[in-house]
Scaffold this motif. Structure first.
Motif, short mmCIF file in Angstrom:
data_model
loop_
_atom_site.label_atom_id
_atom_site.label_comp_id
_atom_site.label_asym_id
_atom_site.label_seq_id
_atom_site.Cartn_x
_atom_site.Cartn_y
_atom_site.Cartn_z
N GLY A 117 16.62 24.25 40.56
CA GLY A 117 16.42 22.75 40.44
C GLY A 117 16.85 22.12 40.03
O GLY A 117 17.93 22.65 38.51
N ILE A 118 17.53 20.68 40.57
CA ILE A 118 17.79 19.92 39.76
C ILE A 118 17.39 19.07 39.14
O ILE A 118 16.93 18.18 39.77
CB ILE A 118 19.30 19.57 40.31
N ILE A 119 18.06 18.24 38.25
CA ILE A 119 17.05 16.94 37.80
C ILE A 119 18.34 16.25 37.24
O ILE A 119 19.07 16.59 36.23
CB ILE A 119 16.43 17.59 36.36
N ALA A 141 17.16 24.42 47.91
CA ALA A 141 16.90 23.19 46.36
C ALA A 141 15.34 22.46 45.97
O ALA A 141 15.68 21.44 46.99
CB ALA A 141 17.88 22.24 46.80
N LEU A 142 15.86 22.29 44.67
CA LEU A 142 14.47 21.59 44.18
C LEU A 142 15.13 20.16 43.68
O LEU A 142 15.73 20.45 42.36
CB LEU A 142 13.38 22.36 43.58
N LEU A 143 14.81 18.78 44.00
CA LEU A 143 15.96 18.27 43.88
C LEU A 143 14.48 17.24 43.70
O LEU A 143 14.10 16.48 44.42
CB LEU A 143 16.52 17.10 44.87
N ARG A 144 15.29 16.47 42.34
CA ARG A 144 14.06 15.86 41.48
C ARG A 144 15.47 14.70 40.79
O ARG A 144 16.07 14.12 39.65
CB ARG A 144 13.33 16.47 40.45
N SER A 180 7.98 8.91 40.94
CA SER A 180 7.43 8.09 40.09
C SER A 180 6.54 8.49 39.07
O SER A 180 6.44 7.85 38.06
CB SER A 180 6.24 7.84 41.59
N SER A 181 6.57 9.26 38.32
CA SER A 181 6.33 10.50 37.53
C SER A 181 6.90 11.17 37.18
O SER A 181 7.93 12.07 37.67
CB SER A 181 4.79 10.29 37.56
N ARG A 182 7.07 11.13 35.13
CA ARG A 182 7.51 12.54 34.77
C ARG A 182 6.71 13.95 35.16
O ARG A 182 7.33 14.65 34.72
CB ARG A 182 7.55 11.82 33.32
N ASP A 183 5.74 13.70 35.48
CA ASP A 183 4.75 14.92 35.83
C ASP A 183 5.15 15.72 36.36
O ASP A 183 5.54 17.27 36.48
CB ASP A 183 3.80 14.54 36.25
N SER A 184 6.31 15.12 36.99
CA SER A 184 6.85 15.86 38.73
C SER A 184 8.22 17.14 37.69
O SER A 184 8.05 18.47 38.13
CB SER A 184 7.86 15.93 39.25
N VAL A 185 9.14 16.10 36.69
CA VAL A 185 10.05 17.31 35.58
C VAL A 185 8.62 18.25 34.62
O VAL A 185 9.61 19.80 34.77
CB VAL A 185 10.28 15.93 35.19
N LYS A 186 7.72 17.76 34.40
CA LYS A 186 7.41 18.56 33.65
C LYS A 186 7.06 19.65 34.48
O LYS A 186 7.09 21.17 33.95
CB LYS A 186 6.17 17.98 33.21
N GLN A 187 6.29 19.35 35.31
CA GLN A 187 5.65 21.38 36.17
C GLN A 187 7.40 22.11 36.47
O GLN A 187 6.75 23.03 37.24
CB GLN A 187 5.42 20.14 37.82
N LEU A 188 8.22 21.13 37.11
CA LEU A 188 9.17 21.72 37.19
C LEU A 188 9.73 22.69 36.33
O LEU A 188 10.51 23.79 36.10
CB LEU A 188 10.60 20.62 37.75
N MET A 189 10.01 21.83 34.81
CA MET A 189 10.53 22.85 34.17
C MET A 189 9.11 23.91 33.42
O MET A 189 9.78 25.03 32.96
CB MET A 189 10.75 21.89 32.40
N ARG A 190 8.31 24.13 33.98
CA ARG A 190 7.30 25.15 33.99
C ARG A 190 7.07 26.21 34.74
O ARG A 190 5.86 27.33 34.92
CB ARG A 190 5.55 24.43 33.41
N ALA A 191 7.81 26.28 35.43
CA ALA A 191 7.58 27.26 37.35
C ALA A 191 8.17 28.15 36.83
O ALA A 191 9.27 28.27 38.09
CB ALA A 191 7.90 25.83 38.34
N ARG A 192 8.02 28.80 35.76
CA ARG A 192 9.22 30.22 35.95
C ARG A 192 8.45 30.82 36.43
O ARG A 192 7.17 31.13 36.99
CB ARG A 192 8.82 31.07 34.19
N GLY A 193 9.69 31.71 37.72
CA GLY A 193 8.72 32.61 38.63
C GLY A 193 8.88 32.40 39.35
O GLY A 193 9.24 33.21 40.88
N LEU A 194 8.74 30.92 39.58
CA LEU A 194 9.00 30.45 41.07
C LEU A 194 10.43 29.68 41.35
O LEU A 194 11.03 29.62 42.46
CB LEU A 194 7.51 29.39 41.19
#
Length: 414
Positions: A117-119, A141-144, A180-194
């Motif tokens: 993941g790249i933010i 790559a998951l691009l944010r 469009s929102s910070r929720d995607s960043v939060k979800q990405l930061m919590r996607a441990r294991g994926l």
């Protein structure tokens, strides 16, 4: 689609990439490059929408410069993908190997991380660089990106996904998350294991947030409060050229010099022409009282100035009484990115290199050389200022981990 669903799709795509041959991956990179050039008009149209919104929102010239794409920049980004295709594939490289006394064959080989993941902020070129370097190293790559580049990033990722699918690779190897929102960043930061690793690229606030709040492992890229120290034994003409290039070659990059330190013994001959050169280049100098004594154009520096990454035509400056004081200043205000010394003294250079704890240390060279392309690595994913796994410009090998392969012939441990 939720970030978790996108991560699951990326995990599936990563399984395909992990076993893809270099020939297939390189074909994908060439397809991506060709598609970017062929579809440049639609990319620039999308980019102009972002630039118009940015101007209306009052974004700084430095941020707008990072955001802007031109036909020439798109062509350059595409060429970087072609150059990446020519680089050696890190996957499968034997890092070390031996035959153990008991006859077991031991090899440590490079393998992809899996899902990266790249933010990042306001730099659509990072979208392509990250997608390309992940593909070449066998990673999905998951691009944010940031909302300020949303149109540009959507256009670029659309082009890249079509290209890799046409080359026989999974389109989900490259995915763009909702900005469009910070929720995607939060979800990405919590996607441990994926998600196997996160790489933040941007300002200090973004990086700090990701490092402190992510449950996914993070490779920390740092801001660049880079210094040039002009030693007492420096060649004045050489020093002026190096400082100017470090500061003005491009203002909006993390390897641009943001602070100048000058030894007191050379200040009388160095600072008057240096400050005049800054005036001519349109650079505002924030200096201490000793620097201000040489030019009325210098504004008084604050404590905050010495810790600022300006990313603009501004620089802090101070006169120091010794190399020791210069190193102390760098230790206090630096970000462990890139520091430079200009000197004809071999002993001063050795001491500076030994004592300055940064990812890159330049001796009689511009700070602007801290760059994956300049180092011969091809496109980089970022410049790491941490000390674990990777440090400095991160090229293809830094986007891999390793595994041990042990081959025996019925070996049993007694």
């Amino acid at each position: 689609m939720s970030v978790i669903e996108q991560a699951r799709r990326a995990r599936t795509a990563a399984g395909v990439l992990a076993t893809a041959t270099r020939t297939v991956k390189d074909a994908g990179l060439h397809a991506m490059a060709d598609a970017l050039v062929a579809r440049t008009p639609e990319i620039l149209t999308a980019n102009e929408a972002d630039l118009a919104a940015g101007r209306a929102a009052g974004l700084s010239p430095a941020i707008l410069d990072r955001l802007a794409l031109t036909a020439e920049r798109v062509a350059g980004i595409a060429e970087a993908l072609r150059e990446m295709a020519a680089l050696a594939d890190p996957v499968g490289e034997v890092v070390r190997g031996s035959t153990l006394p008991n006859g077991l064959e031991l090899r440590q080989i490079r393998v992809p991380f899996g899902v990266v993941g790249i933010i990042y902020e306001a730099r659509p070129n990072v979208t392509v660089d990250a997608a390309g370097i992940c593909l070449k190293s066998g990673n999905a790559a998951l691009l944010r990106g940031s909302s300020s580049a949303a149109h540009s990033n959507a256009a670029l990722v659309g082009v890249l996904r079509d290209a890799v699918a046409g080359a026989g690779l999974p389109a989900d190897a490259i995915q763009l998350l909702d900005a469009s929102s910070r929720d995607s960043v939060k979800q990405l930061m919590r996607a441990r294991g994926l998600v196997d690793v996160l790489i933040p690229r941007g300002g200090a606030s973004l990086i700090r947030t990701v490092v402190e709040e992510s449950t996914v492992p993070v490779i920390e890229t740092g801001v660049g409060n880079c210094h040039v120290y002009v030693d007492a034994a420096a060649d004045v003409a050489k020093a002026i050229d190096i400082v100017l290039n470090s500061k003005t070659q491009r203002l909006s990059t993390c390897n641009t010099a943001e602070s100048l330190l000058v030894h007191a013994e050379i200040a009388d001959v160095f600072l008057p022409p240096m400050l005049a050169a800054f005036v001519a280049a349109g650079v505002t100098v924030h200096g201490d009282d000793r620097v201000r004594a040489y030019s009325a154009a210098v504004v008084a520096a604050t404590e905050e100035d010495y810790g600022t990454e300006y990313l603009a035509a501004e620089i802090s400056a101070a006169v120091v009484d010794s190399l020791d004081v210069a190193v102390g200043h760098i230790q206090r205000y630096g970000t462990q990115h890139t520091e430079a010394i200009v000197t004809d003294s071999a002993s001063a250079a050795r001491e500076f290199v030994a004592r300055v704890d940064s990812a890159a240390v330049m001796v009689n060279a511009s700070t602007r050389f801290t760059d994956g392309g300049e180092f011969g690595f091809g496109a980089e994913i970022g410049i790491s200022t941490q000390k674990l796994h990777a440090r400095g410009p991160m090229g293809l090998p830094e986007l891999t981990s390793t595994k041990y392969v042990v081959t025996g012939d019925g070996h049993l441990r007694g």
